[in-house]
Design a protein around this motif. Sequence first.
Motif, PDB file in Angstrom:
ATOM      1  N   GLU A  82       0.829  -1.215   0.000  1.00 24.30           N
ATOM      2  CA  GLU A  82       0.000   0.000   0.000  1.00 24.30           C
ATOM      3  C   GLU A  82       0.861   1.262   0.000  1.00 24.30           C
ATOM      4  OE1 GLU A  82      -1.192   0.954   4.617  1.00 24.30           O
ATOM      5  OE2 GLU A  82      -2.439  -0.482   3.525  1.00 24.30           O
ATOM      6  N   PHE A  83       2.089   1.166   0.500  1.00 24.41           N
ATOM      7  CA  PHE A  83       2.970   2.333   0.451  1.00 24.41           C
ATOM      8  C   PHE A  83       3.568   2.517  -0.946  1.00 24.41           C
ATOM      9  CE2 PHE A  83       3.275   1.792   5.182  1.00 24.41           C
ATOM     10  CZ  PHE A  83       2.641   2.994   5.479  1.00 24.41           C
ATOM     11  N   ILE A  84       3.724   1.417  -1.682  1.00 29.19           N
ATOM     12  CA  ILE A  84       4.120   1.557  -3.090  1.00 29.19           C
ATOM     13  C   ILE A  84       3.021   2.295  -3.847  1.00 29.19           C
ATOM     14  CG2 ILE A  84       4.586   0.296  -5.232  1.00 29.19           C
ATOM     15  CD1 ILE A  84       5.912  -1.867  -3.605  1.00 29.19           C
ATOM     16  N   VAL A  85       1.773   1.890  -3.598  1.00 25.38           N
ATOM     17  CA  VAL A  85       0.637   2.545  -4.251  1.00 25.38           C
ATOM     18  C   VAL A  85       0.559   4.008  -3.817  1.00 25.38           C
ATOM     19  CG1 VAL A  85      -1.872   2.540  -4.511  1.00 25.38           C
ATOM     20  CG2 VAL A  85      -0.620   0.365  -4.436  1.00 25.38           C
ATOM     21  N   ALA A  86       0.763   4.265  -2.521  1.00 22.08           N
ATOM     22  CA  ALA A  86       0.711   5.635  -2.017  1.00 22.08           C
ATOM     23  C   ALA A  86       1.788   6.500  -2.652  1.00 22.08           C
ATOM     24  CB  ALA A  86       0.858   5.638  -0.500  1.00 22.08           C
ATOM     25  N   THR A  87       2.992   5.938  -2.830  1.00 21.69           N
ATOM     26  CA  THR A  87       4.081   6.686  -3.463  1.00 21.69           C
ATOM     27  C   THR A  87       3.717   7.026  -4.906  1.00 21.69           C
ATOM     28  OG1 THR A  87       5.689   5.528  -2.070  1.00 21.69           O
ATOM     29  CG2 THR A  87       6.533   6.693  -4.000  1.00 21.69           C
ATOM     30  N   ALA A  88       3.180   6.048  -5.612  1.00 23.27           N
ATOM     31  CA  ALA A  88       2.759   6.297  -6.993  1.00 23.27           C
ATOM     32  C   ALA A  88       1.663   7.358  -7.041  1.00 23.27           C
ATOM     33  CB  ALA A  88       2.271   5.003  -7.633  1.00 23.27           C
ATOM     34  N   PHE A  89       0.775   7.342  -6.054  1.00 20.64           N
ATOM     35  CA  PHE A  89      -0.300   8.334  -6.030  1.00 20.64           C
ATOM     36  C   PHE A  89       0.251   9.737  -5.753  1.00 20.64           C
ATOM     37  CE2 PHE A  89      -4.092  10.409  -4.051  1.00 20.64           C
ATOM     38  CZ  PHE A  89      -4.918  10.325  -5.170  1.00 20.64           C
ATOM     39  N   ILE A  90       1.280   9.816  -4.890  1.00 23.11           N
ATOM     40  CA  ILE A  90       1.935  11.110  -4.655  1.00 23.11           C
ATOM     41  C   ILE A  90       2.546  11.624  -5.954  1.00 23.11           C
ATOM     42  CG2 ILE A  90       3.872  12.244  -3.479  1.00 23.11           C
ATOM     43  CD1 ILE A  90       3.328  10.366  -1.097  1.00 23.11           C
ATOM     44  N   GLU A  91       3.178  10.733  -6.700  1.00 26.52           N
ATOM     45  CA  GLU A  91       3.740  11.115  -7.992  1.00 26.52           C
ATOM     46  C   GLU A  91       2.626  11.562  -8.943  1.00 26.52           C
ATOM     47  OE1 GLU A  91       6.130  11.846 -11.254  1.00 26.52           O
ATOM     48  OE2 GLU A  91       6.607  11.725  -9.114  1.00 26.52           O
ATOM     49  N   PHE A  92       1.510  10.849  -8.901  1.00 27.09           N
ATOM     50  CA  PHE A  92       0.337  11.205  -9.712  1.00 27.09           C
ATOM     51  C   PHE A  92      -0.153  12.609  -9.353  1.00 27.09           C
ATOM     52  CE2 PHE A  92      -4.452  10.302 -10.273  1.00 27.09           C
ATOM     53  CZ  PHE A  92      -4.443  10.824 -11.566  1.00 27.09           C
ATOM     54  N   LEU A  93      -0.267  12.896  -8.058  1.00 29.00           N
ATOM     55  CA  LEU A  93      -0.713  14.226  -7.617  1.00 29.00           C
ATOM     56  C   LEU A  93       0.268  15.301  -8.051  1.00 29.00           C
ATOM     57  CD1 LEU A  93      -1.988  13.513  -3.967  1.00 29.00           C
ATOM     58  CD2 LEU A  93      -3.360  13.805  -6.049  1.00 29.00           C
ATOM     59  N   ASN A  94       1.554  14.995  -7.974  1.00 30.25           N
ATOM     60  CA  ASN A  94       2.562  15.963  -8.415  1.00 30.25           C
ATOM     61  C   ASN A  94       2.439  16.256  -9.902  1.00 30.25           C
ATOM     62  OD1 ASN A  94       4.414  16.965  -6.323  1.00 30.25           O
ATOM     63  ND2 ASN A  94       4.893  14.803  -5.961  1.00 30.25           N
ATOM     64  N   GLN A  95       2.201  15.207 -10.687  1.00 31.01           N
ATOM     65  CA  GLN A  95       2.026  15.411 -12.126  1.00 31.01           C
ATOM     66  C   GLN A  95       0.794  16.258 -12.413  1.00 31.01           C
ATOM     67  OE1 GLN A  95       2.155  11.785 -14.401  1.00 31.01           O
ATOM     68  NE2 GLN A  95       4.124  11.116 -13.513  1.00 31.01           N
ATOM     69  N   MET A  96      -0.275  15.989 -11.692  1.00 28.11           N
ATOM     70  CA  MET A  96      -1.498  16.764 -11.882  1.00 28.11           C
ATOM     71  C   MET A  96      -1.284  18.223 -11.497  1.00 28.11           C
ATOM     72  SD  MET A  96      -3.636  14.662 -13.193  1.00 28.11           S
ATOM     73  CE  MET A  96      -2.202  13.897 -13.945  1.00 28.11           C
ATOM     74  N   GLN A  97      -0.548  18.420 -10.399  1.00 24.81           N
ATOM     75  CA  GLN A  97      -0.306  19.785  -9.943  1.00 24.81           C
ATOM     76  C   GLN A  97       0.565  20.555 -10.937  1.00 24.81           C
ATOM     77  OE1 GLN A  97       2.178  20.726  -6.302  1.00 24.81           O
ATOM     78  NE2 GLN A  97       0.161  21.255  -5.512  1.00 24.81           N
ATOM     79  N   ASN A  98       1.482  19.839 -11.590  1.00 24.26           N
ATOM     80  CA  ASN A  98       2.371  20.482 -12.552  1.00 24.26           C
ATOM     81  C   ASN A  98       1.753  20.623 -13.942  1.00 24.26           C
ATOM     82  OD1 ASN A  98       4.378  20.705 -10.613  1.00 24.26           O
ATOM     83  ND2 ASN A  98       5.216  18.677 -11.093  1.00 24.26           N
ATOM     84  N   ASN A  99       0.604  20.017 -14.135  1.00 26.90           N
ATOM     85  CA  ASN A  99      -0.091  20.087 -15.420  1.00 26.90           C
ATOM     86  C   ASN A  99      -1.431  20.788 -15.193  1.00 26.90           C
ATOM     87  OD1 ASN A  99      -1.722  19.542 -17.700  1.00 26.90           O
ATOM     88  ND2 ASN A  99      -0.547  17.689 -18.168  1.00 26.90           N
ATOM     89  N   LYS A 100      -1.492  22.045 -15.537  1.00 27.54           N
ATOM     90  CA  LYS A 100      -2.659  22.850 -15.170  1.00 27.54           C
ATOM     91  C   LYS A 100      -3.959  22.295 -15.740  1.00 27.54           C
ATOM     92  CE  LYS A 100      -0.287  25.805 -12.820  1.00 27.54           C
ATOM     93  NZ  LYS A 100      -0.405  25.813 -11.356  1.00 27.54           N
ATOM     94  N   SER A 101      -3.947  21.858 -16.992  1.00 25.07           N
ATOM     95  CA  SER A 101      -5.188  21.362 -17.580  1.00 25.07           C
ATOM     96  C   SER A 101      -5.610  20.060 -16.915  1.00 25.07           C
ATOM     97  CB  SER A 101      -5.012  21.153 -19.087  1.00 25.07           C
ATOM     98  OG  SER A 101      -3.992  20.199 -19.340  1.00 25.07           O
ATOM     99  N   ALA A 102      -4.619  19.199 -16.647  1.00 26.10           N
ATOM    100  CA  ALA A 102      -4.947  17.947 -15.978  1.00 26.10           C
ATOM    101  C   ALA A 102      -5.405  18.207 -14.555  1.00 26.10           C
ATOM    102  CB  ALA A 102      -3.736  17.024 -15.983  1.00 26.10           C
TER     103      ALA A 102
END
Length: 663
Positions: free
Chosen positions: A458-478
Amino acid sequence: MFEKILIANRGEIACRVIRTAKKLGIATVAVYSDADANAQHVKLADEAIYIGQSPATQSYLQVDRIIQAAVDTGSQAIHPGYGFLSENDQFALACQQHNICFIGPPVEAILAMGLKATSKALMEKAGVPLTPGYHGTNQDAEFLKQQADRIGYPVLIKASAGGGGKGMSLVERSEDFLHALASCKREAKSSFGNDDVLIERYVIQPRHIEVQVFGDTHGNYVHLFERDCSVQRRHQKVLEEAPAPQMPSEKLDAMRQAAIDAARAVDYVGAGTVEFIVEQDGTAYFMEMNTRLQVEHPVTEMITGEDLVEWQLRVAYGEPLPKLQDELQIHGHALEARIYAEEPEKGFLPAIGKIDYLRYPPQNQYVRVDSGIVEGDEITTFYDPMIAKLIVWGTNREAALIQMQHALSQFHVDGLGNNIAFLEKIVRCDSFKQAKLDTNLIQREEQFLFSPANIKLEFIVATAFIEFLNQMQNNKSAQKQLWLAQPLWRSNVAYQHSIKLNYLDNSIQIKFSAAEQGFNAEFNGQHYQITGELLDANTAKILINGNQHKLAFNQSQQGITLFHSGQSYKFDYIRQNFNQTEGQNEQGHLKAPMPGVVTQLLVGANHTVKKDDVLLTLEAMKMEYTIRAPKDGIILDAYFQVGDQVKAGDELVEFQPDQEEVA
């Protein structure tokens, strides 16, 4: 009191001295080398004087330059810190000759305690108990072997002028003695300019306990209790604590009195540490006296409430000791962990490079951090790779252990290897928790301490989700699409995003799809319901399958590191040819595992070798590393000579295995 002092040192101890000097209204002068031009001690001091190039031999060990810096700045005294010139009698004498106060003991005391053999003779005369051994001046190799055979194995060979584990070797068999003696003498000559050694019986399961002593110019002597420094690797201290746990009171009293007797025997002035090898029943034998402040002095400060640097300054100025023995008491328990840039899983090889991310635990009455390093600083080959000292206090040992474990979980370093996870395991291991202490603790608990940390899925999934949130935050349209109202998410059920990372050389992929509440995650055949938010650039709040976690992380160009419970888990971004191995020691070439200096070269071109033959040795930051032949074969060429500096990954020799082995 002094108006201005110069600090002949660097890093955390220089910052430590500056802190007390400022408290007392004393102006400070720092000295620095090329590598330390932007160091913290330079920024904190009132003045800073350049003294030379990066190698310590060309800067911090240059007596004349440091004395001149003190004269030019009008400094009345010099604080030597520890290491470098702190126990150098010629430096103390030079201070005296220039009418500069040396904040340390008299020259005579440094000389008396500087050579182990001489100091042991003095201690024997003073009635201080000694370990059975040979402490004489006869240095003939065969004679020393006869003495070792007489004492009985195992024995320790120790550099007479040594310290810090340098020039020391454990010998368990008579036939190994001469080889170990040659190695010790070589290291002692290189480190201290003196290759004299002494031989002592090796105490089985020894504890290493030291007593903090102070003397003044008025004839007063006190001890400020003891520190247990038994947790060591390669004779280097890893964890220290005060007071020493589970010691019989009568044995402690005897050891404390012996320490004062030792100081009085040499008319000691200032801070000193008398070190003892201690049997499991508490019987103590004098080992040596360090005529300076110790790295681990903060644990003594935490349990006594005294500032030992302030004591040093007052005593050096001629004042009597701030307190006498009956005014000193122990309050609670303290632990110190040395945070190093090193890789325990790789034999504690030093980690060299830039610290990309550094967060210290919050400091308060229970937690203290002594450091001269900040985020963005570089750990180099020139000096000790210590990042910081983490010191904690509790009302008792159990409370201090809890404080240490929590503080380590909040100590985050990224960008280069470190020993935080290793230290956290030591604090949790049974031997340390139960105070079953001896210098072999790390080897005894090796299976637990060096086992790889297993991360929960679940921490692997959580880490990937943090990366996902970072990508979303860095991509304004997304980002706009991600945080639209829930009804739109339901109408856009096809929305899916994959995060690909590499963990421990394994490629992993986690798929996220929009759900009624947050996201569904699919990984390793399992499904997780997950949602969360980024609280700041390095903290996220994640709710996964009903379990909420506040997670610390660091994102870099290479990947993302998750910090949890004292462990750090590195996930790399997948790039083209990511899995292509570089071949650290590919056939035909042997590479340097760490940066360092070649101290011994035993082979040359066309030299025939057998498997495990020693080819050469490297030394860096108190550590010697031996390069051995991987197979039987021939050395075609050697690319470096003794004294050459090498970088990690440099090819050292060209090696050709025997043809039958190749076949």
